[in-house]
Scaffold this motif. Sequence first.
Motif, PDB file in Angstrom:
ATOM      1  N   MET A   1       0.838  -1.205   0.000  1.00  0.00           N
ATOM      2  CA  MET A   1       0.000   0.000   0.000  1.00  0.00           C
ATOM      3  C   MET A   1       0.869   1.249   0.000  1.00  0.00           C
ATOM      4  N   ASN A   2       0.250   2.348  -0.383  1.00  0.00           N
ATOM      5  CA  ASN A   2       0.878   3.659  -0.290  1.00  0.00           C
ATOM      6  C   ASN A   2       0.301   4.337   0.951  1.00  0.00           C
ATOM      7  N   ILE A   3       1.148   4.617   1.947  1.00  0.00           N
ATOM      8  CA  ILE A   3       0.670   5.047   3.265  1.00  0.00           C
ATOM      9  C   ILE A   3       1.299   6.376   3.649  1.00  0.00           C
ATOM     10  N   LEU A   4       0.473   7.309   4.114  1.00  0.00           N
ATOM     11  CA  LEU A   4       0.956   8.572   4.667  1.00  0.00           C
ATOM     12  C   LEU A   4       1.003   8.441   6.183  1.00  0.00           C
ATOM     13  N   VAL A   5       2.167   8.734   6.760  1.00  0.00           N
ATOM     14  CA  VAL A   5       2.325   8.732   8.216  1.00  0.00           C
ATOM     15  C   VAL A   5       2.701  10.140   8.651  1.00  0.00           C
ATOM     16  N   THR A   6       1.804  10.820   9.351  1.00  0.00           N
ATOM     17  CA  THR A   6       2.137  12.143   9.877  1.00  0.00           C
ATOM     18  C   THR A   6       2.821  11.980  11.235  1.00  0.00           C
ATOM     19  N   GLY A   7       3.663  12.962  11.575  1.00  0.00           N
ATOM     20  CA  GLY A   7       4.450  12.831  12.801  1.00  0.00           C
ATOM     21  C   GLY A   7       5.575  11.827  12.645  1.00  0.00           C
ATOM     22  N   LYS A  22       9.476  -2.194   6.311  1.00  0.00           N
ATOM     23  CA  LYS A  22       9.908  -3.600   6.397  1.00  0.00           C
ATOM     24  C   LYS A  22       8.819  -4.539   5.881  1.00  0.00           C
ATOM     25  N   ASN A  23       7.562  -4.132   6.072  1.00  0.00           N
ATOM     26  CA  ASN A  23       6.441  -4.973   5.634  1.00  0.00           C
ATOM     27  C   ASN A  23       6.097  -4.803   4.159  1.00  0.00           C
ATOM     28  N   GLY A  24       6.903  -3.985   3.455  1.00  0.00           N
ATOM     29  CA  GLY A  24       6.754  -3.906   2.008  1.00  0.00           C
ATOM     30  C   GLY A  24       5.915  -2.768   1.472  1.00  0.00           C
ATOM     31  N   HIS A  25       5.577  -1.808   2.311  1.00  0.00           N
ATOM     32  CA  HIS A  25       4.752  -0.686   1.863  1.00  0.00           C
ATOM     33  C   HIS A  25       5.609   0.502   1.438  1.00  0.00           C
ATOM     34  N   THR A  26       5.035   1.363   0.607  1.00  0.00           N
ATOM     35  CA  THR A  26       5.651   2.653   0.302  1.00  0.00           C
ATOM     36  C   THR A  26       5.099   3.664   1.296  1.00  0.00           C
ATOM     37  N   VAL A  27       5.991   4.403   1.946  1.00  0.00           N
ATOM     38  CA  VAL A  27       5.582   5.314   3.006  1.00  0.00           C
ATOM     39  C   VAL A  27       6.031   6.734   2.687  1.00  0.00           C
ATOM     40  N   ILE A  28       5.109   7.684   2.818  1.00  0.00           N
ATOM     41  CA  ILE A  28       5.485   9.095   2.845  1.00  0.00           C
ATOM     42  C   ILE A  28       5.321   9.571   4.281  1.00  0.00           C
ATOM     43  N   GLY A  29       6.422   9.989   4.875  1.00  0.00           N
ATOM     44  CA  GLY A  29       6.385  10.517   6.224  1.00  0.00           C
ATOM     45  C   GLY A  29       6.282  12.027   6.183  1.00  0.00           C
ATOM     46  N   LEU A  30       5.448  12.589   7.049  1.00  0.00           N
ATOM     47  CA  LEU A  30       5.254  14.034   7.118  1.00  0.00           C
ATOM     48  C   LEU A  30       5.522  14.497   8.544  1.00  0.00           C
ATOM     49  N   PHE A  94      -3.190   8.014  -1.522  1.00  0.00           N
ATOM     50  CA  PHE A  94      -2.885   7.236  -0.327  1.00  0.00           C
ATOM     51  C   PHE A  94      -3.993   6.222  -0.068  1.00  0.00           C
ATOM     52  N   ASP A  95      -3.587   4.972   0.170  1.00  0.00           N
ATOM     53  CA  ASP A  95      -4.555   3.946   0.556  1.00  0.00           C
ATOM     54  C   ASP A  95      -4.981   4.143   2.009  1.00  0.00           C
ATOM     55  N   VAL A  96      -4.004   4.412   2.852  1.00  0.00           N
ATOM     56  CA  VAL A  96      -4.251   4.588   4.292  1.00  0.00           C
ATOM     57  C   VAL A  96      -3.486   5.814   4.762  1.00  0.00           C
ATOM     58  N   VAL A  97      -4.106   6.572   5.653  1.00  0.00           N
ATOM     59  CA  VAL A  97      -3.429   7.683   6.323  1.00  0.00           C
ATOM     60  C   VAL A  97      -3.359   7.357   7.805  1.00  0.00           C
ATOM     61  N   CYS A  98      -2.186   7.511   8.387  1.00  0.00           N
ATOM     62  CA  CYS A  98      -2.011   7.278   9.819  1.00  0.00           C
ATOM     63  C   CYS A  98      -1.547   8.587  10.460  1.00  0.00           C
ATOM     64  N   ASN A  99      -2.395   9.160  11.293  1.00  0.00           N
ATOM     65  CA  ASN A  99      -2.092  10.463  11.886  1.00  0.00           C
ATOM     66  C   ASN A  99      -1.486  10.318  13.284  1.00  0.00           C
ATOM     67  N   LEU A 100      -0.179  10.546  13.346  1.00  0.00           N
ATOM     68  CA  LEU A 100       0.536  10.612  14.616  1.00  0.00           C
ATOM     69  C   LEU A 100       1.076  12.015  14.852  1.00  0.00           C
ATOM     70  N   GLY A 101       0.791  12.914  13.907  1.00  0.00           N
ATOM     71  CA  GLY A 101       1.273  14.288  14.008  1.00  0.00           C
ATOM     72  C   GLY A 101       0.395  15.088  14.962  1.00  0.00           C
ATOM     73  N   ARG A 132     -11.192  12.784   3.036  1.00  0.00           N
ATOM     74  CA  ARG A 132     -12.535  12.723   2.434  1.00  0.00           C
ATOM     75  C   ARG A 132     -12.479  12.916   0.922  1.00  0.00           C
ATOM     76  N   HIS A 133     -11.771  13.932   0.482  1.00  0.00           N
ATOM     77  CA  HIS A 133     -11.724  14.244  -0.945  1.00  0.00           C
ATOM     78  C   HIS A 133     -10.686  13.401  -1.682  1.00  0.00           C
ATOM     79  N   GLY A 134      -9.757  12.798  -0.946  1.00  0.00           N
ATOM     80  CA  GLY A 134      -8.709  12.001  -1.579  1.00  0.00           C
ATOM     81  C   GLY A 134      -9.034  10.526  -1.676  1.00  0.00           C
ATOM     82  N   ASN A 135     -10.291  10.156  -1.333  1.00  0.00           N
ATOM     83  CA  ASN A 135     -10.730   8.756  -1.433  1.00  0.00           C
ATOM     84  C   ASN A 135      -9.828   7.800  -0.650  1.00  0.00           C
ATOM     85  N   VAL A 136      -9.392   8.239   0.521  1.00  0.00           N
ATOM     86  CA  VAL A 136      -8.575   7.391   1.397  1.00  0.00           C
ATOM     87  C   VAL A 136      -9.447   6.260   1.942  1.00  0.00           C
TER      88      VAL A 136
END
Length: 341
Positions: A1-7, A22-30, A94-101, A132-136
């Motif tokens: 998956m393509n995943i956004l991780v904030t924080g 490590k689990n094989g995903h593409t990650v964009i960290g913010l 992004f398939d999934v967004v994870c907000n830690l920011g 909402r608008h990015g179809n996450v």
Amino acid sequence: MNILVTGAAGFIGYHLCELLIKNGHTVIGLDNINDYYDVGLKYARIQQLGIPRAKAEVDGQISSSTLHGEQMKFIKLDLADRQGLDRLFQENTFDVVCNLGAQAGVRYSLENPDAYIQSNVVGFANLLECCRHGNVKHLVYASSSSVYGLNEKIPFSTEDTVDRPISIYAATKKSNELMAHTYSHLYQLPTTGLRFFTVYGPWGRPDMALFLFVDAIKKGKPINVFNYGNMARDFTYVDDIVGGMSKIIETPVAESKRKDELYKIYNIGNNKQVKLTDFIDAIESSLDTPAKRNLMPIQPGDVESTWADVNDLIRDYDYKPDTPIEKGVKEFVDWYNDFYE
């Protein structure tokens, strides 16, 4: 998956990025790399993810590296910057967004509440709109055990009413849960809030008890023991936290036991209370050095005890944190010695 991780430059965010890669995903960290604590530590975490500090320091520019054979990207951006966030979502899917920011710290929120409103409320609202608008497909976000506030029934359950927060930090985290519920209801956005319980481990924050205690003991300074030591926490090792997060991220909501529940809150803790005095004993044992204990009254915004009921997490995702405090403390001490000495 393509995943956004904030924080992503934060304590938990760094560990989550590393595991997802490590689990094989593409990650964009913010991350906005604010100066709440030593930015050198934040950039050092990003460097562990393969992004040189010189590139990470450039605002609004995505830098890339290869880590564990997968792609890691990083962008320095503030969640309160709506235009910058909109551009990021327009240029990436992004398939999934994870907000830690978020602006962290209970005690700092007593002194600087505006920082928490901007980051934790305005920033989270911006992220919800982008999802909402990015179809996450799924938004996973950090809440906190602090939302339980003055609740006296333990262990804390997600079925409990949480309308008595005692810090601005806790109030902003509860507001995140309410906002997420609204977006799940109105726009069918799957959201999962995770109430973290006293996370600790390597690369931890300098304002947290474990870091403060180890640092002081090694320097021969006294440690401040609040409420005269009559406190207990459900200490949760960081690998257990991100392990649970990755399982939730990688399991589509429709395929989990929660199935059609678009909005869900989970506690994620060790499901075990540890007395503050026993926690300090474990630190002394790992350092082979006794602490000079400065007994003090409880601080405003603090609670005497926390304890997570994690039955929902076990039921829906077959996951339960279980790292013993002695092992987790030793891992932190080993990291501290290696990083600072």
